[in-house]
Design an enzyme around this catalytic site. Structure first.
Site, PDB file in Angstrom:
ATOM      1  N   HIS A  79      22.510  46.214  78.272  1.00 13.42           N
ATOM      2  CA  HIS A  79      21.699  45.029  78.569  1.00 13.42           C
ATOM      3  C   HIS A  79      22.605  43.875  78.984  1.00 13.42           C
ATOM      4  O   HIS A  79      23.583  43.571  78.316  1.00 13.42           O
ATOM      5  CB  HIS A  79      20.875  44.616  77.344  1.00 13.42           C
ATOM      6  CG  HIS A  79      19.669  45.476  77.159  1.00 13.42           C
ATOM      7  ND1 HIS A  79      18.385  44.993  77.255  1.00 13.42           N
ATOM      8  CD2 HIS A  79      19.560  46.793  76.921  1.00 13.42           C
ATOM      9  CE1 HIS A  79      17.537  45.988  77.084  1.00 13.42           C
ATOM     10  NE2 HIS A  79      18.226  47.090  76.871  1.00 13.42           N
ATOM     11  N   TYR A 209      13.715  36.699  72.298  1.00 13.17           N
ATOM     12  CA  TYR A 209      13.780  35.890  71.083  1.00 13.17           C
ATOM     13  C   TYR A 209      12.798  34.742  71.275  1.00 13.17           C
ATOM     14  O   TYR A 209      13.007  33.891  72.148  1.00 13.17           O
ATOM     15  CB  TYR A 209      15.198  35.339  70.884  1.00 13.17           C
ATOM     16  CG  TYR A 209      16.216  36.376  70.454  1.00 13.17           C
ATOM     17  CD1 TYR A 209      16.792  37.248  71.377  1.00 13.17           C
ATOM     18  CD2 TYR A 209      16.617  36.483  69.121  1.00 13.17           C
ATOM     19  CE1 TYR A 209      17.729  38.193  70.972  1.00 13.17           C
ATOM     20  CE2 TYR A 209      17.554  37.416  68.709  1.00 13.17           C
ATOM     21  CZ  TYR A 209      18.105  38.270  69.643  1.00 13.17           C
ATOM     22  OH  TYR A 209      19.039  39.210  69.240  1.00 13.17           O
ATOM     23  N   PRO A 302      20.028  38.636  60.628  1.00 16.55           N
ATOM     24  CA  PRO A 302      20.106  39.521  61.796  1.00 16.55           C
ATOM     25  C   PRO A 302      19.856  38.853  63.152  1.00 16.55           C
ATOM     26  O   PRO A 302      20.003  39.499  64.186  1.00 16.55           O
ATOM     27  CB  PRO A 302      19.038  40.585  61.506  1.00 16.55           C
ATOM     28  CG  PRO A 302      18.125  39.981  60.507  1.00 16.55           C
ATOM     29  CD  PRO A 302      18.910  38.986  59.733  1.00 16.55           C
ATOM     30  N   LYS A 306      24.789  40.692  64.555  1.00 20.05           N
ATOM     31  CA  LYS A 306      26.237  40.736  64.315  1.00 20.05           C
ATOM     32  C   LYS A 306      26.703  41.679  63.208  1.00 20.05           C
ATOM     33  O   LYS A 306      27.867  42.086  63.190  1.00 20.05           O
ATOM     34  CB  LYS A 306      26.745  39.321  63.964  1.00 20.05           C
ATOM     35  CG  LYS A 306      26.764  38.367  65.117  1.00 20.05           C
ATOM     36  CD  LYS A 306      27.901  38.665  66.055  1.00 20.05           C
ATOM     37  CE  LYS A 306      27.624  38.160  67.456  1.00 20.05           C
ATOM     38  NZ  LYS A 306      27.606  39.158  68.486  1.00 20.05           N
ATOM     39  N   TYR A 393      27.207  36.053  71.613  1.00 14.36           N
ATOM     40  CA  TYR A 393      26.304  37.205  71.467  1.00 14.36           C
ATOM     41  C   TYR A 393      27.025  38.501  71.854  1.00 14.36           C
ATOM     42  O   TYR A 393      26.870  39.534  71.207  1.00 14.36           O
ATOM     43  CB  TYR A 393      25.054  37.001  72.327  1.00 14.36           C
ATOM     44  CG  TYR A 393      23.907  37.912  71.943  1.00 14.36           C
ATOM     45  CD1 TYR A 393      22.857  37.462  71.134  1.00 14.36           C
ATOM     46  CD2 TYR A 393      23.859  39.235  72.377  1.00 14.36           C
ATOM     47  CE1 TYR A 393      21.815  38.301  70.775  1.00 14.36           C
ATOM     48  CE2 TYR A 393      22.821  40.079  72.025  1.00 14.36           C
ATOM     49  CZ  TYR A 393      21.800  39.602  71.223  1.00 14.36           C
ATOM     50  OH  TYR A 393      20.773  40.438  70.863  1.00 14.36           O
TER      51      TYR A 393
HETATM   52  P1  RFL Z   1      25.885  49.653  54.818  1.00 16.92           P
HETATM   53  O1  RFL Z   1      25.295  50.155  56.089  1.00 16.92           O
HETATM   54  O2  RFL Z   1      25.028  48.935  53.870  1.00 16.92           O
HETATM   55  O3  RFL Z   1      26.542  50.915  54.111  1.00 16.92           O
HETATM   56  C1  RFL Z   1      26.979  50.870  52.771  1.00 16.92           C
HETATM   57  C2  RFL Z   1      26.842  52.256  52.172  1.00 16.92           C
HETATM   58  O4  RFL Z   1      27.362  52.262  50.848  1.00 16.92           O
HETATM   59  C3  RFL Z   1      26.478  53.015  50.014  1.00 16.92           C
HETATM   60  N1  RFL Z   1      26.692  52.604  48.619  1.00 16.92           N
HETATM   61  C4  RFL Z   1      27.379  53.324  47.720  1.00 16.92           C
HETATM   62  N2  RFL Z   1      27.986  54.522  47.801  1.00 16.92           N
HETATM   63  C5  RFL Z   1      28.586  54.993  46.673  1.00 16.92           C
HETATM   64  N3  RFL Z   1      28.601  54.342  45.492  1.00 16.92           N
HETATM   65  C6  RFL Z   1      28.002  53.140  45.369  1.00 16.92           C
HETATM   66  N4  RFL Z   1      28.031  52.487  44.186  1.00 16.92           N
HETATM   67  C7  RFL Z   1      27.359  52.586  46.503  1.00 16.92           C
HETATM   68  N5  RFL Z   1      26.656  51.442  46.736  1.00 16.92           N
HETATM   69  C8  RFL Z   1      26.272  51.460  48.018  1.00 16.92           C
HETATM   70  C9  RFL Z   1      25.101  52.677  50.577  1.00 16.92           C
HETATM   71  O5  RFL Z   1      24.123  53.633  50.219  1.00 16.92           O
HETATM   72  C10 RFL Z   1      25.389  52.685  52.070  1.00 16.92           C
HETATM   73  O6  RFL Z   1      25.217  53.965  52.638  1.00 16.92           O
HETATM   74  O7  RFL Z   1      27.162  48.714  55.104  1.00 16.92           O
HETATM   75  P2  RFL Z   1      28.225  48.706  56.303  1.00 16.92           P
HETATM   76  O8  RFL Z   1      28.787  50.088  56.531  1.00 16.92           O
HETATM   77  O9  RFL Z   1      29.124  47.593  55.998  1.00 16.92           O
HETATM   78  O10 RFL Z   1      27.365  48.385  57.619  1.00 16.92           O
HETATM   79  C11 RFL Z   1      26.750  47.134  57.782  1.00 16.92           C
HETATM   80  C12 RFL Z   1      25.464  47.275  58.594  1.00 16.92           C
HETATM   81  O11 RFL Z   1      24.657  48.289  58.033  1.00 16.92           O
HETATM   82  C13 RFL Z   1      24.667  45.944  58.674  1.00 16.92           C
HETATM   83  O12 RFL Z   1      25.550  44.850  58.776  1.00 16.92           O
HETATM   84  C14 RFL Z   1      23.714  45.914  59.881  1.00 16.92           C
HETATM   85  O13 RFL Z   1      22.717  46.879  59.766  1.00 16.92           O
HETATM   86  C15 RFL Z   1      23.096  44.514  60.031  1.00 16.92           C
HETATM   87  N6  RFL Z   1      22.083  44.440  61.101  1.00 16.92           N
HETATM   88  C16 RFL Z   1      22.459  44.327  62.435  1.00 16.92           C
HETATM   89  N7  RFL Z   1      23.765  44.340  62.780  1.00 16.92           N
HETATM   90  C17 RFL Z   1      24.135  44.315  64.104  1.00 16.92           C
HETATM   91  O14 RFL Z   1      25.345  44.299  64.394  1.00 16.92           O
HETATM   92  N8  RFL Z   1      23.198  44.286  65.123  1.00 16.92           N
HETATM   93  C18 RFL Z   1      21.868  44.288  64.856  1.00 16.92           C
HETATM   94  O15 RFL Z   1      21.065  44.346  65.801  1.00 16.92           O
HETATM   95  C19 RFL Z   1      21.450  44.275  63.470  1.00 16.92           C
HETATM   96  N9  RFL Z   1      20.130  44.274  63.146  1.00 16.92           N
HETATM   97  C20 RFL Z   1      20.723  44.493  60.780  1.00 16.92           C
HETATM   98  C21 RFL Z   1      19.759  44.388  61.836  1.00 16.92           C
HETATM   99  C22 RFL Z   1      20.293  44.647  59.457  1.00 16.92           C
HETATM  100  C23 RFL Z   1      18.945  44.701  59.178  1.00 16.92           C
HETATM  101  N10 RFL Z   1      18.585  44.901  57.820  1.00 16.92           N
HETATM  102  C24 RFL Z   1      17.620  45.822  57.394  1.00 16.92           C
HETATM  103  C25 RFL Z   1      19.425  44.340  56.773  1.00 16.92           C
HETATM  104  C26 RFL Z   1      18.412  44.418  61.560  1.00 16.92           C
HETATM  105  C27 RFL Z   1      17.991  44.540  60.230  1.00 16.92           C
HETATM  106  C28 RFL Z   1      16.509  44.508  59.984  1.00 16.92           C
HETATM  107  C1  PHB Z   2      17.277  45.398  66.580  1.00 20.32           C
HETATM  108  O1  PHB Z   2      17.076  45.991  67.661  1.00 20.32           O
HETATM  109  O2  PHB Z   2      17.051  45.937  65.495  1.00 20.32           O
HETATM  110  C2  PHB Z   2      17.764  44.005  66.594  1.00 20.32           C
HETATM  111  C3  PHB Z   2      18.068  43.413  67.812  1.00 20.32           C
HETATM  112  C4  PHB Z   2      18.531  42.100  67.842  1.00 20.32           C
HETATM  113  C5  PHB Z   2      18.668  41.394  66.655  1.00 20.32           C
HETATM  114  C6  PHB Z   2      18.373  41.999  65.441  1.00 20.32           C
HETATM  115  C7  PHB Z   2      17.913  43.305  65.416  1.00 20.32           C
HETATM  116  O3  PHB Z   2      19.088  40.115  66.707  1.00 20.32           O
END
Ligand code: RFL
Ligand code: PHB
Length: 410
Positions: A79, A209, A302, A306, A393
């Protein structure tokens, strides 16, 4: 992992099989370094957890350089911008034109996690799922210990050279650092996101957005046939109050563009959930032989897309630092935390800025709304302001070959 008389030994014990832990294990394997990943969820759960979707160009480059981008290159959707919508108008921010050709790629975190797990297993990597009672210990010695109960209920103990805490915001590694040695900066926002995944082609060519008096909305996507949409809701909102019809009606209202002929396509909702919004940074990201990476050390709301990118940027710095440490050179390990926190704070500010510019604060007065609208008008009318959004971004500092370094004074 080696086993001698029942005692287990590895170079790097990794807690958490999210994007940070799995990618670190892969990057270490490329350097000939042995690791063990322990994860308290099942493989199926990790592969299905609905989260991020947007990758910076630097994250894509990192995955490509480390041999992980086969499916990403085939299925990811590049994109070149986003739309900002407010005051019933939709404006395109053209990242390519503003940043000298930089882009982002839509490729779901679920797919990255599937690719990473598959690659670790093909390469003979060790990932133990469904462990419990994970404990990290002796962190200031040069033989830190990783203890857990395995999926069969047996207690296990691994002697490591280093432990990487990649266990997310609710993990056990960050709290293993004495509280008096940690500085925590935190902000909770007075709203949450209700997110859906819907079996319907996206109604837009770029993410939208939308600022709206009823609250923020985001139109994202997962593929040419699956859409991902979000609505700002109250922080204590229950998902039970949101049947499909209500979600679609509210989305349609917030994306409405009267007189344009644009329409939101509706389809079956295949997943829905509510996520709270928080900014959080815990520093430093190292304590003795424990190194934190990703959500274990920092969380962003989110709105800036990032979190996943920061998690991967951390382990991109950590892998060479651990390689040097294991050869007796502590220099990169000593600068790991500062090197990561420069990027983390930039993303923390950008995510806060996007969030507060686009969401309706409960109880906010007209003054706040006018200030938001003024900022939005500025971003879409000033090349300087639009460039600032675009370069943040797509990722700042950019991860370009031999490109940017923060000055040593930071
Ligand atoms: P994670 O993915 O939370 O993984 C951590 C893992 O550790 C496990 N764990 C354990 N394992 C063993 N023993 C324990 N005591 C443990 N405690 C926990 C967990 O089960 C898990 O598997 O962390 P990590 O690897 O640092 O990754 C971070 C990302 O997952 C997170 O920052 C992103 O998903 C945030 N995020 C977004 N980031 C982006 O860069 N672009 C996006 O578009 C974006 N959209 C989002 C998002 C996060 C969202 N939510 C649900 C928080 C959209 C949403 C809705
Ligand atoms: C997503 O596709 O899940 C998404 C995209 C952009 C954002 C957050 C989440 O800023």
């Amino acid at each position: 992992m080696k086993r001698t008389n029942g005692a287990m030994r590895t170079q790097v014990g990794i807690v958490g099989a999210g994007p940070a832990g799995l990618l670190l294990s892969h990057l270490l394997a490329l350097r000939g370094i042995d690791s063990v990943v322990v994860e308290n969820r099942s493989r199926a759960y990790c592969e299905a957890r609905q989260r991020a979707g947007v990758l910076e160009d630097g994250t894509v480059r990192l995955l490509r350089e480390s041999g992980l981008a086969g499916r990403l290159d085939r299925e990811g959707l590049e994109h070149g911008g986003i739309y900002l919508q407010f005051d019933r108008e939709r404006h395109h921010i053209d990242f390519r034109a503003l940043t000298g050709g930089r882009t982002v790629t839509v490729y779901a975190q679920t797919e990255i996690v599937k690719d990473l797990i598959a690659q670790r297993l093909v390469d003979g990597g060790v990932v133990h799922f469904e462990v419990s009672d994970t404990v990290v210990d002796q962190l200031t010695s040069d033989r830190p210990m990783l203890r857990y109960t395995d999926a069969d209920g047996k207690k296990q103990e691994i002697t490591c050279d280093v432990i990487a805490g990649c266990d997310g915001f609710h993990g056990i590694c960050r709290p293993a650092i004495p509280a008096e040695l940690r500085t925590v900066r935190e902000r909770e926002y007075p709203y949450s996101w209700l997110g859906i995944l819907a079996d319907v082609p996206p109604s837009t060519d770029e993410l939208i957005y939308a600022h709206h008096r009823r609250g923020f909305a985001l139109h994202s996507l997962r593929s040419l046939t699956v859409s991902r949409l979000y609505l700002q809701v109250d922080p204590d909102e229950s998902i039970d109050n949101w049947p499909e019809q209500r979600i679609w009606d509210e989305l349609a209202r917030r994306f409405d563009l009267p007189g344009s002929g644009w329409e939101l396509k509706r389809g079956p909702v295949i997943y829905k959930g509510i996520t709270p919004m928080r900014s959080f940074v815990s520093a430093p990201m190292r304590y003795g032989r424990l190194f934190l990476a990703g959500d274990a050390a920092h969380i962003v709301p989110p709105t800036g897309a990032k979190g996943l990118n920061l998690a991967m940027a951390d382990v991109d710095v950590l892998a060479p630092a651990l390689e040097a440490l294991l050869k007796g050179d502590e220099g990169l390990a000593d600068s790991y935390s500062a090197a990561c926190l420069g990027r983390v704070w930039r993303a923390t500010h950008f995510s806060w800025w996007m969030t507060t510019m686009l969401h309706r604060t409960p109880g906010a007065d007209e003054m706040e709304t006018e200030l938001q609208l003024s900022q939005l008008r500025y971003v879409v009318s000033s090349r300087a302001a639009a460039t600032s959004l675009a370069e943040n971004y797509t990722g700042y500092p950019p991860r370009l070959p031999d490109s940017f370094r923060y000055p040593d004074s930071l």
